[in-house]
Design a protein around this motif. Structure first.
Motif, PDB file in Angstrom:
ATOM      1  N   ILE A  34     -10.661  -3.530  17.812  1.00  0.00           N
ATOM      2  CA  ILE A  34     -11.925  -3.322  17.088  1.00  0.00           C
ATOM      3  C   ILE A  34     -11.767  -2.261  16.012  1.00  0.00           C
ATOM      4  CG2 ILE A  34     -14.295  -2.505  17.328  1.00  0.00           C
ATOM      5  CD1 ILE A  34     -14.315  -3.808  20.105  1.00  0.00           C
ATOM      6  N   PHE A  35     -11.211  -1.135  16.369  1.00  0.00           N
ATOM      7  CA  PHE A  35     -11.236  -0.004  15.453  1.00  0.00           C
ATOM      8  C   PHE A  35     -10.042   0.052  14.506  1.00  0.00           C
ATOM      9  CE2 PHE A  35     -13.849   1.486  19.047  1.00  0.00           C
ATOM     10  CZ  PHE A  35     -15.011   1.785  18.361  1.00  0.00           C
ATOM     11  N   LEU A  36      -8.865  -0.535  14.878  1.00  0.00           N
ATOM     12  CA  LEU A  36      -7.707  -0.479  13.980  1.00  0.00           C
ATOM     13  C   LEU A  36      -7.959  -1.230  12.673  1.00  0.00           C
ATOM     14  CD1 LEU A  36      -4.817   0.435  13.464  1.00  0.00           C
ATOM     15  CD2 LEU A  36      -4.019  -1.626  14.649  1.00  0.00           C
ATOM     16  N   PRO A  37      -8.444  -2.495  12.691  1.00  0.00           N
ATOM     17  CA  PRO A  37      -8.724  -3.167  11.410  1.00  0.00           C
ATOM     18  C   PRO A  37      -9.773  -2.436  10.575  1.00  0.00           C
ATOM     19  CG  PRO A  37      -8.597  -4.762  13.187  1.00  0.00           C
ATOM     20  CD  PRO A  37      -8.595  -3.417  13.825  1.00  0.00           C
ATOM     21  N   ARG A  38     -10.788  -1.911  11.256  1.00  0.00           N
ATOM     22  CA  ARG A  38     -11.819  -1.197  10.500  1.00  0.00           C
ATOM     23  C   ARG A  38     -11.248   0.027   9.806  1.00  0.00           C
ATOM     24  NH1 ARG A  38     -17.203  -1.202  14.420  1.00  0.00           N
ATOM     25  NH2 ARG A  38     -17.464  -3.489  14.492  1.00  0.00           N
ATOM     26  N   ASN A  39     -10.477   0.793  10.537  1.00  0.00           N
ATOM     27  CA  ASN A  39      -9.879   1.976   9.909  1.00  0.00           C
ATOM     28  C   ASN A  39      -8.915   1.573   8.778  1.00  0.00           C
ATOM     29  OD1 ASN A  39     -11.238   3.622  11.648  1.00  0.00           O
ATOM     30  ND2 ASN A  39      -9.557   3.784  13.115  1.00  0.00           N
ATOM     31  N   HIS A  41      -9.107  -1.132   6.976  1.00  0.00           N
ATOM     32  CA  HIS A  41      -9.952  -1.608   5.863  1.00  0.00           C
ATOM     33  C   HIS A  41     -10.436  -0.433   5.031  1.00  0.00           C
ATOM     34  CE1 HIS A  41     -13.633  -3.118   3.885  1.00  0.00           C
ATOM     35  NE2 HIS A  41     -13.062  -4.331   3.951  1.00  0.00           N
ATOM     36  N   THR A  42     -10.880   0.596   5.687  1.00  0.00           N
ATOM     37  CA  THR A  42     -11.374   1.775   4.969  1.00  0.00           C
ATOM     38  C   THR A  42     -10.259   2.438   4.178  1.00  0.00           C
ATOM     39  OG1 THR A  42     -13.028   2.128   6.693  1.00  0.00           O
ATOM     40  CG2 THR A  42     -12.555   3.982   5.248  1.00  0.00           C
ATOM     41  N   GLU A  43      -9.074   2.548   4.815  1.00  0.00           N
ATOM     42  CA  GLU A  43      -7.942   3.166   4.118  1.00  0.00           C
ATOM     43  C   GLU A  43      -7.557   2.347   2.868  1.00  0.00           C
ATOM     44  OE1 GLU A  43      -6.282   5.966   4.589  1.00  0.00           O
ATOM     45  OE2 GLU A  43      -7.548   6.590   6.280  1.00  0.00           O
ATOM     46  N   LEU A  44      -7.514   1.006   3.006  1.00  0.00           N
ATOM     47  CA  LEU A  44      -7.147   0.171   1.859  1.00  0.00           C
ATOM     48  C   LEU A  44      -8.168   0.252   0.737  1.00  0.00           C
ATOM     49  CD1 LEU A  44      -5.739  -3.073   3.546  1.00  0.00           C
ATOM     50  CD2 LEU A  44      -4.467  -1.309   2.321  1.00  0.00           C
ATOM     51  N   ALA A 130      -7.800  -8.428  -3.005  1.00  0.00           N
ATOM     52  CA  ALA A 130      -7.873  -9.074  -1.683  1.00  0.00           C
ATOM     53  C   ALA A 130      -7.195  -8.169  -0.652  1.00  0.00           C
ATOM     54  CB  ALA A 130      -7.214 -10.437  -1.731  1.00  0.00           C
ATOM     55  N   LEU A 131      -7.977  -7.771   0.380  1.00  0.00           N
ATOM     56  CA  LEU A 131      -7.443  -6.879   1.437  1.00  0.00           C
ATOM     57  C   LEU A 131      -6.766  -7.741   2.507  1.00  0.00           C
ATOM     58  CD1 LEU A 131     -10.468  -4.399   1.699  1.00  0.00           C
ATOM     59  CD2 LEU A 131      -8.427  -4.246   0.256  1.00  0.00           C
ATOM     60  N   VAL A 132      -5.655  -8.323   2.086  1.00  0.00           N
ATOM     61  CA  VAL A 132      -4.944  -9.256   2.967  1.00  0.00           C
ATOM     62  C   VAL A 132      -4.387  -8.544   4.200  1.00  0.00           C
ATOM     63  CG1 VAL A 132      -3.068 -10.930   3.082  1.00  0.00           C
ATOM     64  CG2 VAL A 132      -4.380 -10.658   0.960  1.00  0.00           C
ATOM     65  N   ALA A 133      -3.959  -7.322   4.050  1.00  0.00           N
ATOM     66  CA  ALA A 133      -3.320  -6.603   5.165  1.00  0.00           C
ATOM     67  C   ALA A 133      -4.266  -6.424   6.349  1.00  0.00           C
ATOM     68  CB  ALA A 133      -2.806  -5.255   4.683  1.00  0.00           C
ATOM     69  N   VAL A 134      -5.577  -6.313   6.041  1.00  0.00           N
ATOM     70  CA  VAL A 134      -6.543  -6.133   7.134  1.00  0.00           C
ATOM     71  C   VAL A 134      -6.564  -7.376   8.006  1.00  0.00           C
ATOM     72  CG1 VAL A 134      -8.964  -5.745   7.698  1.00  0.00           C
ATOM     73  CG2 VAL A 134      -7.921  -4.521   5.791  1.00  0.00           C
ATOM     74  N   ALA A 135      -6.680  -8.551   7.343  1.00  0.00           N
ATOM     75  CA  ALA A 135      -6.700  -9.794   8.106  1.00  0.00           C
ATOM     76  C   ALA A 135      -5.375 -10.016   8.834  1.00  0.00           C
ATOM     77  CB  ALA A 135      -7.014 -10.967   7.175  1.00  0.00           C
ATOM     78  N   GLN A 136      -4.291  -9.649   8.172  1.00  0.00           N
ATOM     79  CA  GLN A 136      -2.990  -9.841   8.805  1.00  0.00           C
ATOM     80  C   GLN A 136      -2.829  -8.965  10.055  1.00  0.00           C
ATOM     81  OE1 GLN A 136      -0.320  -9.023   5.592  1.00  0.00           O
ATOM     82  NE2 GLN A 136      -0.350 -11.146   4.793  1.00  0.00           N
ATOM     83  N   SER A 137      -3.307  -7.738   9.972  1.00  0.00           N
ATOM     84  CA  SER A 137      -3.192  -6.853  11.136  1.00  0.00           C
ATOM     85  C   SER A 137      -4.005  -7.380  12.304  1.00  0.00           C
ATOM     86  CB  SER A 137      -3.658  -5.440  10.761  1.00  0.00           C
ATOM     87  OG  SER A 137      -5.047  -5.449  10.426  1.00  0.00           O
TER      88      SER A 137
END
Length: 454
Positions: A34-39, A41-44, A130-137
Motif C-alpha cells: 500500500i505505502f511503497l507505491p504511494r511513496n 509516486h510522490t518521490e517521482l 508517465a510515472l511508469v515506475a510506480v505501476a511497475q513497482s
C-alpha cells in the motif's frame, strides 16, 4: 485431533505462534504494497517537477532552439512528451520518448506547463510525464506474492517450532514433576535454568519440594515436641495444684490460730481471759493473712496473659535508697552494717510500683535472712543492681528452686524465720515482665542477688 491439541500445551503454543507470525507477516507485506507505491509516486512527482523547472530555466537562458538536447534528456529521463508552442498556439517543437504501446493504460501520469520568453517573444512549454515506475513497482510486488507467501510460511513454521519448544518444554517438565508430587515423591528436582516466570515457577516447586521433605522429616520431631508439650502441661498442672495446696497451707495455719484464740477468749479459758492481749495477737495474725493474700493476688495477677506494665521514666537510684531507708529499723535491731554504693541519676523505663516491690523484697530478704552483726552491701553501678548479705549460704539444690512460689529454704516454714515464700517469686515475675536478667548465687562471704537494668 481437537482433543489432543486441547490437551497439549506444546501444540497450542505452536498453532498460536504460527497464526500470530503469519498474520504479522501478511499485515507487514500488505502495508508495503500500500505505502511503497504511494511513496514512490510522490518521490517521482517531485523529481519530474524539479527537472521541469530546471528545463524552463535552461530554455529562458539559452533559447529553445539551442536547448534541444536538454529537451531530449528531460523526455528520456522522465518518459515524457514535450511540446513548445508560440503565442498563437502553433507547435514549434515536439518530442516524445514515452513508449505508449508498452505502457499500461492504468499507469499514473502528470502534466506540467510553463511560459518563458525568448527575444521578446512568449512561448508555452507543455510536458506530460508517465510515472511508469510506480505501476511497475506495484506489479513486481504482486508477482512476488507467491514467493513471499512461501517464505512467510517457512519462517512462521520454524519460528513457531522454536517458540513452542522454548516455552512449552520447561512447562512440560514442570508438569511431569508436579504429577510426581501427587504421589509424595520428593526426590525430584526441576532442572530449569531460567530467570523468567517459568524459572521462578521451577524454583518455587524446588523450594516447595524441599519444604515438604523437611516437613515430612520433621513429623517425628513434631510428635516428640507434642509429647514434650503434654509433659510440660502436666507439669504446669502439677504446679497449679501445688500452688493451691501451698495457698491452703499458708492460710490454714493463721486461720486455725485466730479460731483457737477467739474460742479461748469466748469461753475465757486460762490465759485467754486477757482478751486485750489476744485481740492484739489476733489482729497481728489477721494482718499477716492480709499480707499473704495480697501477695497471692499480686502473683496471680502478674501471671495472667492480659497483664500489662505501666511504664514510665524512673530514677531507680532514688528508689533503691528509699528501699534501704525502709529497713534501717530492722538493721539497727540486729546490729547489722549497711554498705551503700549507689550511683546517682540511674534511669530506667519501667513500672515504678512493681520495681519498688522488687527492691524492697530483695533488700528486705537480705536483712531478714542474715545473722546478727552481719553486713549487707547494696550496689547500683551503671545499671547493675546487686545486694549481698554476709554470714549465710544457700545449698545448690535450694538455689535452683529459690524463685519457686511458696518455696522456702527452711522446710519447717516457721513464721519466725521467714515469710510465705512468695517474695522472690514475685521478684522473678516482675523482672521477667520487664525483660531484666537476674541471678542468685553464693559468694565467698554470703549470698548475692544481681539484676541488670539495661
Amino acid at each position: 485431533m481437537r482433543r489432543k491439541i486441547s490437551g497439549s500445551i506444546q501444540a497450542k503454543t505452536f498453532l498460536s505462534m504460527l497464526a500470530l507470525l503469519v498474520a504479522c507477516c501478511i499485515i507487514i507485506y500488505g502495508m508495503v504494497m500500500i505505502f511503497l507505491p504511494r511513496n514512490y509516486h510522490t518521490e517521482l512527482e517531485g523529481q519530474v517537477t524539479s527537472d521541469f523547472y530546471d528545463l524552463v530555466e535552461t530554455l529562458e537562458r539559452n533559447g529553445w532552439e539551442a536547448s534541444s538536447e536538454s529537451l531530449l534528456e528531460f523526455s528520456m529521463a522522465n518518459n515524457a512528451s514535450v511540446e513548445i508552442n508560440d503565442e498563437d498556439g502553433n507547435s514549434l517543437f515536439s518530442v516524445n520518448f514515452a513508449d505508449m504501446e508498452k505502457m499500461d493504460s492504468s499507469a499514473p501520469s502528470m502534466s506540467c506547463s510553463a511560459t518563458f520568453q525568448q527575444s521578446g517573444q512568449i512561448y508555452h512549454l507543455f510536458a506530460n510525464a508517465a510515472l511508469v515506475a510506480v505501476a511497475q513497482s506495484y506489479d513486481i510486488l504482486l508477482k512476488l506474492i507467491p514467493l513471499i507467501a512461501s517464505v512467510i510460511l517457512l519462517i512462521s513454521i520454524i519460528g513457531a517450532i522454536l517458540c513452542s519448544r522454548y516455552y512449552s518444554k520447561p512447562l512440560v517438565n514442570i508438569s511431569n514433576v508436579a504429577k510426581r508430587m501427587t504421589t509424595l515423591d520428593m526426590t525430584w528436582k526441576c532442572d530449569v535454568n531460567r530467570k523468567d516466570e517459568i524459572g521462578v515457577l521451577a524454583a518455587s516447586l524446588n523450594e516447595m519440594s524441599q519444604r515438604l521433605r523437611n516437613a515430612l522429616d520433621g513429623l517425628q520431631s513434631a510428635n516428640e515436641q507434642l509429647q514434650q508439650d503434654i509433659e510440660r502441661e502436666r507439669e504446669q498442672e502439677k504446679q497449679r495444684i501445688d500452688f493451691f495446696t501451698s495457698v491452703s497451707h499458708e492460710l490454714k495455719t493463721p486461720i486455725a490460730i485466730i479460731k483457737g484464740e477467739l474460742e479461748g477468749m469466748i469461753y475465757q479459758a486460762g490465759e485467754y481471759k486477757d482478751r486485750d492481749l489476744y485481740l492484739r495477737h489476733c489482729l497481728k495474725t489477721t494482718n499477716d493473712m492480709e499480707r499473704i493474700v495480697k501477695e497471692i493476688l499480686m502473683a496471680a495477677r502478674m501471671g495472667g496473659s492480659d497483664f500489662q506494665l505501666a511504664r514510665s521514666d524512673l530514677d531507680i537510684s532514688q528508689m533503691v535508697q528509699k528501699a534501704c531507708r525502709q529497713v534501717m529499723g530492722r538493721i539497727e535491731d540486729k546490729e547489722m552494717e549497711l554498705r551503700l554504693d549507689i550511683q546517682p541519676d540511674i534511669h530506667y523505663e519501667g513500672d515504678g510500683r512493681l520495681l519498688e516491690k522488687v527492691f524492697s523484697n530483695v533488700i528486705g530478704n537480705a536483712v531478714a535472712y542474715s545473722p546478727m552483726e552481719s553486713t549487707v552491701t547494696v550496689s547500683l553501678q551503671d545499671g547493675v543492681f546487686s545486694v549481698e548479705n554476709s554470714g549465710v549460704h544457700i545449698a545448690k539444690e535450694d538455689l535452683k528452686q529459690i524463685f519457686t512460689p511458696f518455696y522456702r529454704v527452711d522446710k519447717s516454714r516457721n513464721r519466725n524465720s521467714g515469710g510465705s515464700g512468695l517474695g522472690l517469686y514475685i521478684v522473678k515475675t516482675i523482672l521477667d515482665h520487664h525483660g531484666i536478667a537476674y541471678t542468685m548465687e553464693n559468694t565467698e562471704d554470703g549470698v548475692r542477688f544481681t539484676a541488670v537494668f539495661r
